[in-house]
Motif scaffolding. Structure first.
Motif, PDB file in Angstrom:
ATOM      1  N   PHE A   1      53.771  37.088 -12.844  1.00 18.93           N
ATOM      2  CA  PHE A   1      54.163  38.490 -12.907  1.00 18.93           C
ATOM      3  C   PHE A   1      54.903  38.792 -14.200  1.00 18.93           C
ATOM      4  O   PHE A   1      54.795  39.888 -14.757  1.00 18.93           O
ATOM      5  CB  PHE A   1      55.016  38.857 -11.701  1.00 18.93           C
ATOM      6  CG  PHE A   1      54.288  38.725 -10.382  1.00 18.93           C
ATOM      7  CD1 PHE A   1      52.905  38.701 -10.337  1.00 18.93           C
ATOM      8  CD2 PHE A   1      54.997  38.612  -9.194  1.00 18.93           C
ATOM      9  CE1 PHE A   1      52.229  38.579  -9.134  1.00 18.93           C
ATOM     10  CE2 PHE A   1      54.325  38.488  -7.978  1.00 18.93           C
ATOM     11  CZ  PHE A   1      52.940  38.462  -7.950  1.00 18.93           C
ATOM     12  N   GLY A   2      55.679  37.820 -14.678  1.00 21.04           N
ATOM     13  CA  GLY A   2      56.316  37.997 -15.975  1.00 21.04           C
ATOM     14  C   GLY A   2      55.287  38.138 -17.079  1.00 21.04           C
ATOM     15  O   GLY A   2      55.457  38.928 -18.019  1.00 21.04           O
ATOM     16  N   MET A   3      54.179  37.388 -16.964  1.00 26.50           N
ATOM     17  CA  MET A   3      53.104  37.491 -17.956  1.00 26.50           C
ATOM     18  C   MET A   3      52.410  38.838 -17.885  1.00 26.50           C
ATOM     19  O   MET A   3      51.924  39.347 -18.898  1.00 26.50           O
ATOM     20  CB  MET A   3      52.089  36.362 -17.746  1.00 26.50           C
ATOM     21  CG  MET A   3      52.593  34.987 -18.158  1.00 26.50           C
ATOM     22  SD  MET A   3      53.085  34.908 -19.893  1.00 26.50           S
ATOM     23  CE  MET A   3      51.489  35.163 -20.691  1.00 26.50           C
ATOM     24  N   VAL A   4      52.354  39.437 -16.689  1.00 27.62           N
ATOM     25  CA  VAL A   4      51.785  40.780 -16.563  1.00 27.62           C
ATOM     26  C   VAL A   4      52.634  41.778 -17.358  1.00 27.62           C
ATOM     27  O   VAL A   4      52.114  42.613 -18.102  1.00 27.62           O
ATOM     28  CB  VAL A   4      51.688  41.204 -15.083  1.00 27.62           C
ATOM     29  CG1 VAL A   4      51.263  42.668 -14.967  1.00 27.62           C
ATOM     30  CG2 VAL A   4      50.703  40.316 -14.330  1.00 27.62           C
ATOM     31  N   VAL A   5      53.962  41.676 -17.202  1.00 29.69           N
ATOM     32  CA  VAL A   5      54.858  42.546 -17.971  1.00 29.69           C
ATOM     33  C   VAL A   5      54.662  42.311 -19.462  1.00 29.69           C
ATOM     34  O   VAL A   5      54.575  43.258 -20.259  1.00 29.69           O
ATOM     35  CB  VAL A   5      56.332  42.307 -17.580  1.00 29.69           C
ATOM     36  CG1 VAL A   5      57.261  43.169 -18.437  1.00 29.69           C
ATOM     37  CG2 VAL A   5      56.560  42.601 -16.104  1.00 29.69           C
ATOM     38  N   ALA A   6      54.593  41.033 -19.851  1.00 29.75           N
ATOM     39  CA  ALA A   6      54.421  40.708 -21.268  1.00 29.75           C
ATOM     40  C   ALA A   6      53.110  41.262 -21.820  1.00 29.75           C
ATOM     41  O   ALA A   6      53.044  41.734 -22.959  1.00 29.75           O
ATOM     42  CB  ALA A   6      54.480  39.188 -21.459  1.00 29.75           C
ATOM     43  N   SER A  50      56.306  56.244  -3.814  1.00 26.57           N
ATOM     44  CA  SER A  50      57.238  55.116  -3.795  1.00 26.57           C
ATOM     45  C   SER A  50      56.633  53.861  -4.412  1.00 26.57           C
ATOM     46  O   SER A  50      57.351  52.894  -4.672  1.00 26.57           O
ATOM     47  CB  SER A  50      57.703  54.815  -2.370  1.00 26.57           C
ATOM     48  OG  SER A  50      56.617  54.415  -1.549  1.00 26.57           O
ATOM     49  N   SER A  51      55.315  53.861  -4.669  1.00 22.30           N
ATOM     50  CA  SER A  51      54.713  52.726  -5.360  1.00 22.30           C
ATOM     51  C   SER A  51      55.250  52.612  -6.785  1.00 22.30           C
ATOM     52  O   SER A  51      55.258  51.533  -7.367  1.00 22.30           O
ATOM     53  CB  SER A  51      53.185  52.864  -5.403  1.00 22.30           C
ATOM     54  OG  SER A  51      52.800  53.908  -6.297  1.00 22.30           O
ATOM     55  N   GLY A  52      55.699  53.748  -7.353  1.00 23.02           N
ATOM     56  CA  GLY A  52      56.193  53.748  -8.723  1.00 23.02           C
ATOM     57  C   GLY A  52      55.074  53.779  -9.737  1.00 23.02           C
ATOM     58  O   GLY A  52      55.114  54.504 -10.736  1.00 23.02           O
ATOM     59  N   LEU A  53      54.038  52.998  -9.485  1.00 24.67           N
ATOM     60  CA  LEU A  53      52.936  52.878 -10.428  1.00 24.67           C
ATOM     61  C   LEU A  53      52.147  54.173 -10.567  1.00 24.67           C
ATOM     62  O   LEU A  53      51.853  54.622 -11.677  1.00 24.67           O
ATOM     63  CB  LEU A  53      52.019  51.739  -9.975  1.00 24.67           C
ATOM     64  CG  LEU A  53      50.777  51.471 -10.819  1.00 24.67           C
ATOM     65  CD1 LEU A  53      51.167  51.125 -12.239  1.00 24.67           C
ATOM     66  CD2 LEU A  53      49.959  50.347 -10.196  1.00 24.67           C
ATOM     67  N   LEU A  54      51.797  54.795  -9.438  1.00 24.61           N
ATOM     68  CA  LEU A  54      50.975  56.000  -9.488  1.00 24.61           C
ATOM     69  C   LEU A  54      51.691  57.179 -10.162  1.00 24.61           C
ATOM     70  O   LEU A  54      51.093  57.842 -11.004  1.00 24.61           O
ATOM     71  CB  LEU A  54      50.502  56.369  -8.086  1.00 24.61           C
ATOM     72  CG  LEU A  54      49.483  55.397  -7.466  1.00 24.61           C
ATOM     73  CD1 LEU A  54      49.095  55.839  -6.072  1.00 24.61           C
ATOM     74  CD2 LEU A  54      48.249  55.281  -8.350  1.00 24.61           C
ATOM     75  N   VAL A 107      51.054  51.312 -17.695  1.00 21.21           N
ATOM     76  CA  VAL A 107      50.567  50.982 -16.351  1.00 21.21           C
ATOM     77  C   VAL A 107      50.671  49.484 -16.091  1.00 21.21           C
ATOM     78  O   VAL A 107      51.169  49.049 -15.043  1.00 21.21           O
ATOM     79  CB  VAL A 107      49.112  51.467 -16.173  1.00 21.21           C
ATOM     80  CG1 VAL A 107      48.507  50.879 -14.893  1.00 21.21           C
ATOM     81  CG2 VAL A 107      49.058  52.983 -16.124  1.00 21.21           C
ATOM     82  N   VAL A 108      50.218  48.665 -17.041  1.00 23.90           N
ATOM     83  CA  VAL A 108      50.279  47.212 -16.865  1.00 23.90           C
ATOM     84  C   VAL A 108      51.729  46.742 -16.760  1.00 23.90           C
ATOM     85  O   VAL A 108      52.067  45.893 -15.930  1.00 23.90           O
ATOM     86  CB  VAL A 108      49.550  46.501 -18.023  1.00 23.90           C
ATOM     87  CG1 VAL A 108      49.758  44.991 -17.941  1.00 23.90           C
ATOM     88  CG2 VAL A 108      48.061  46.820 -17.988  1.00 23.90           C
ATOM     89  N   THR A 109      52.600  47.313 -17.583  1.00 18.75           N
ATOM     90  CA  THR A 109      54.027  46.961 -17.519  1.00 18.75           C
ATOM     91  C   THR A 109      54.608  47.309 -16.156  1.00 18.75           C
ATOM     92  O   THR A 109      55.363  46.530 -15.557  1.00 18.75           O
ATOM     93  CB  THR A 109      54.811  47.692 -18.621  1.00 18.75           C
ATOM     94  OG1 THR A 109      54.266  47.337 -19.900  1.00 18.75           O
ATOM     95  CG2 THR A 109      56.286  47.305 -18.589  1.00 18.75           C
ATOM     96  N   MET A 110      54.255  48.484 -15.630  1.00 21.31           N
ATOM     97  CA  MET A 110      54.758  48.902 -14.325  1.00 21.31           C
ATOM     98  C   MET A 110      54.242  48.001 -13.207  1.00 21.31           C
ATOM     99  O   MET A 110      54.959  47.730 -12.233  1.00 21.31           O
ATOM    100  CB  MET A 110      54.361  50.351 -14.047  1.00 21.31           C
ATOM    101  CG  MET A 110      55.222  51.385 -14.741  1.00 21.31           C
ATOM    102  SD  MET A 110      56.932  51.358 -14.151  1.00 21.31           S
ATOM    103  CE  MET A 110      56.710  51.698 -12.405  1.00 21.31           C
ATOM    104  N   ILE A 111      53.011  47.525 -13.328  1.00 18.19           N
ATOM    105  CA  ILE A 111      52.470  46.598 -12.327  1.00 18.19           C
ATOM    106  C   ILE A 111      53.343  45.349 -12.269  1.00 18.19           C
ATOM    107  O   ILE A 111      53.751  44.891 -11.204  1.00 18.19           O
ATOM    108  CB  ILE A 111      51.012  46.228 -12.646  1.00 18.19           C
ATOM    109  CG1 ILE A 111      50.092  47.442 -12.448  1.00 18.19           C
ATOM    110  CG2 ILE A 111      50.545  45.068 -11.764  1.00 18.19           C
ATOM    111  CD1 ILE A 111      48.686  47.228 -12.973  1.00 18.19           C
ATOM    112  N   GLY A 112      53.647  44.801 -13.441  1.00 17.63           N
ATOM    113  CA  GLY A 112      54.479  43.609 -13.489  1.00 17.63           C
ATOM    114  C   GLY A 112      55.881  43.853 -12.966  1.00 17.63           C
ATOM    115  O   GLY A 112      56.422  43.050 -12.192  1.00 17.63           O
ATOM    116  N   LEU A 113      56.489  44.983 -13.355  1.00 14.21           N
ATOM    117  CA  LEU A 113      57.848  45.292 -12.912  1.00 14.21           C
ATOM    118  C   LEU A 113      57.916  45.499 -11.398  1.00 14.21           C
ATOM    119  O   LEU A 113      58.918  45.181 -10.756  1.00 14.21           O
ATOM    120  CB  LEU A 113      58.358  46.550 -13.630  1.00 14.21           C
ATOM    121  CG  LEU A 113      58.623  46.405 -15.131  1.00 14.21           C
ATOM    122  CD1 LEU A 113      59.011  47.755 -15.735  1.00 14.21           C
ATOM    123  CD2 LEU A 113      59.713  45.374 -15.398  1.00 14.21           C
TER     124      LEU A 113
END
Length: 470
Positions: free
Chosen positions: A376-381, A429-433, A157-163
């Motif tokens: 946002f890169g740090m969110v992915v990391a 379409s949010s991708g995250l959900l 989920v956190v990775t998807m938020i960043g992406l």
């Protein structure tokens, strides 16, 4: 690194949330917390305003709404923080938890407001208010649902938020969404400003220590701002026109019921609640070397949800606990909730002064782009770091692969959903959900280990992907 506590109190006092350091040291410590979260707190409001199509120019009729949203981001981050540090009844952990506007909700909110202008804010605020109340209702049960969200799910989920957000960072660095297709979009000047922010931020993060390192993004933005001003990209015309003082107005953007906004904010409320549980645990472990109590976790969840609901009432976005401030507590060793209370008061005072929001709005979008590329890169990391705790059996690889492929694919190609009802299109379409839903469901229903036959075809015989333990 040995933590310096000279003049702050004894080691036992510093681990006590109810202890107040000498005021001359408590005030700078409180402001330090504000500096660590300030940029991240106001950025979501700017992103959502941009997605909705608010005009960022001084002559735009929507521009005062942007200033208002920035103002409310500060005010209700401070209010929600007081809910946590002071509390009332069952609300609040009574710990040094800093609340701020949540990045996690952005992928869900963007499809709701995309290109629809100020009119889109009424249904969004309806979703924020109802979602916040739903979030608060999770407080008595939050401990019982944690089993459904192991590192495999939360990390994904956190990775998807960043992406979902990295595209925004690149667009802003190149000149902003309104500039797409224009000759100046992606110009050398724009990228020079954005890269200044990135270089300074990385330099301080890795080669400085203490508060210089903690405030690296903020200082990087200041450096980019100076370069942008030298290029003539900064205008202070709106600062003079902004009021010196203004009160928030209830239902500023109105209230409308939107199924997509309500469902999206409620589902993200679950994710946000789990994030807050992790932050509470991090604070007690890093600041007091103990585990968080059930009462603290429940109180923090109540404050999280109630803070979000009240923020939505006045036109602000969802709130959550800020992880960067958890790290700051571990670094300083000061567990005092009253230090964070002082920071919250500073945020509230700033929230009553529209000129502060107007000053923030003078930051060119290219400067902000450089900062959010890093953030946002740090969110992915952070998501990848969480996934490193996963035991990568073939079962977990299948769950991750299917969830990521479907979620990211639908986000990149929303046209594939054109025959669905509007509410479903917005949510999927949010991708995250869809990623989070698939990960949770598959994790609950798939057996602990798939048979070799069932995974051989999926893996395509890629023996190198096999976990060493198998």
């Amino acid at each position: 690194m040995t933590r310096s506590t000279s003049g702050l109190g004894t080691p036992a006092q510093l681990k006590d949330p109810n202890y107040t350091p000498p005021i001359a040291k408590a005030i700078p410590l409180g402001i330090q917390h504000v500096l660590a979260m300030f940029v991240s707190n106001v950025t979501p409001a700017i992103i959502i305003a941009g997605a909705a199509g608010f005009g960022f120019g001084s002559n735009s009729p929507d521009f005062p709404q942007l200033i208002y949203m920035i103002q409310m981001s500060m005010l209700f981050a401070g209010v929600a923080t007081l809910f946590q540090t002071i509390g009332f009844g069952p609300v609040g952990a009574r710990l040094p938890i800093v609340q701020g506007t949540s990045f996690a909700f952005i992928p869900v909110m963007v499809p709701i407001v995309a290109g629809k202008g100020v009119e889109a804010m009424a249904p969004l605020m309806g979703g924020v208010m109802i979602g916040g109340l739903f979030h608060a209702c999770l407080a008595p049960f939050i401990g019982k649902i944690r089993f459904a969200l192991p590192p495999l799910v939360t990390g994904l989920v956190v990775t998807m938020i960043g992406l979902a957000l990295v595209k925004v960072g690149i667009q802003y660095a190149a000149g902003g969404v309104p500039a797409i297709g224009t000759p100046e979009y992606g110009s050398l000047q724009n990228w020079t400003v954005a890269l200044t922010v990135i270089v300074v931020t990385l330099g301080l993060k890795f080669f400085a220590r203490g508060m210089l390192s903690v405030s690296a993004v903020l200082i990087g933005l200041v450096a980019g701002y100076i370069v942008a001003a030298a290029f003539g990209m900064v205008s202070f015309g709106n600062v003079g026109r902004a009021a010196p003082f203004a009160l928030p107005t209830p239902f500023h953007f109105g209230f409308e019921f939107s199924a997509a906004a309500v469902v999206g904010c409620c589902l993200m409320g679950i994710i946000s609640a789990i994030e807050t549980v992790g932050d509470v645990s991090g604070i007690t472990k890093g600041g007091a070397d103990r585990e968080a109590t059930d009462k603290e976790i429940s109180g923090a969840t109540y404050a999280d949800g109630l803070g979000t609901a009240i923020a939505g009432l006045f036109g602000a976005l969802p709130n959550t606990s800020f992880s960067q401030n958890v790290g700051l507590i571990a670094m300083t060793g000061v567990m005092s909730r009253h230090v964070v209370t002082l920071g919250a008061i500073f945020l509230i005072l700033a929230g009553f002064v529209p000129k502060v929001g107007a000053i923030v709005s003078t930051v060119p979008i290219e400067v902000l782009g450089g900062g959010v590329i890093v953030m946002f890169g740090m969110v992915v990391a952070a998501g990848v770091a969480m996934l490193s705790d996963v035991n990568w059996t073939r079962r977990n690889m299948v769950i991750f692969a299917v969830s990521l492929s479907v979620g990211l694919g639908l986000q990149l190609e929303p046209g594939a959903l054109q025959h669905l009802p509007e509410t479903m299109k917005v949510l999927l379409s949010s991708g995250l959900l869809p990623s989070a839903f698939l990960a949770v469901v598959l994790n609950l229903i798939l057996p602990e280990e798939l048979t070799a036959e069932s995974t051989e075809e999926i893996s395509g015989g890629m023996g190198s992907a096999k976990h060493p333990a198998e």
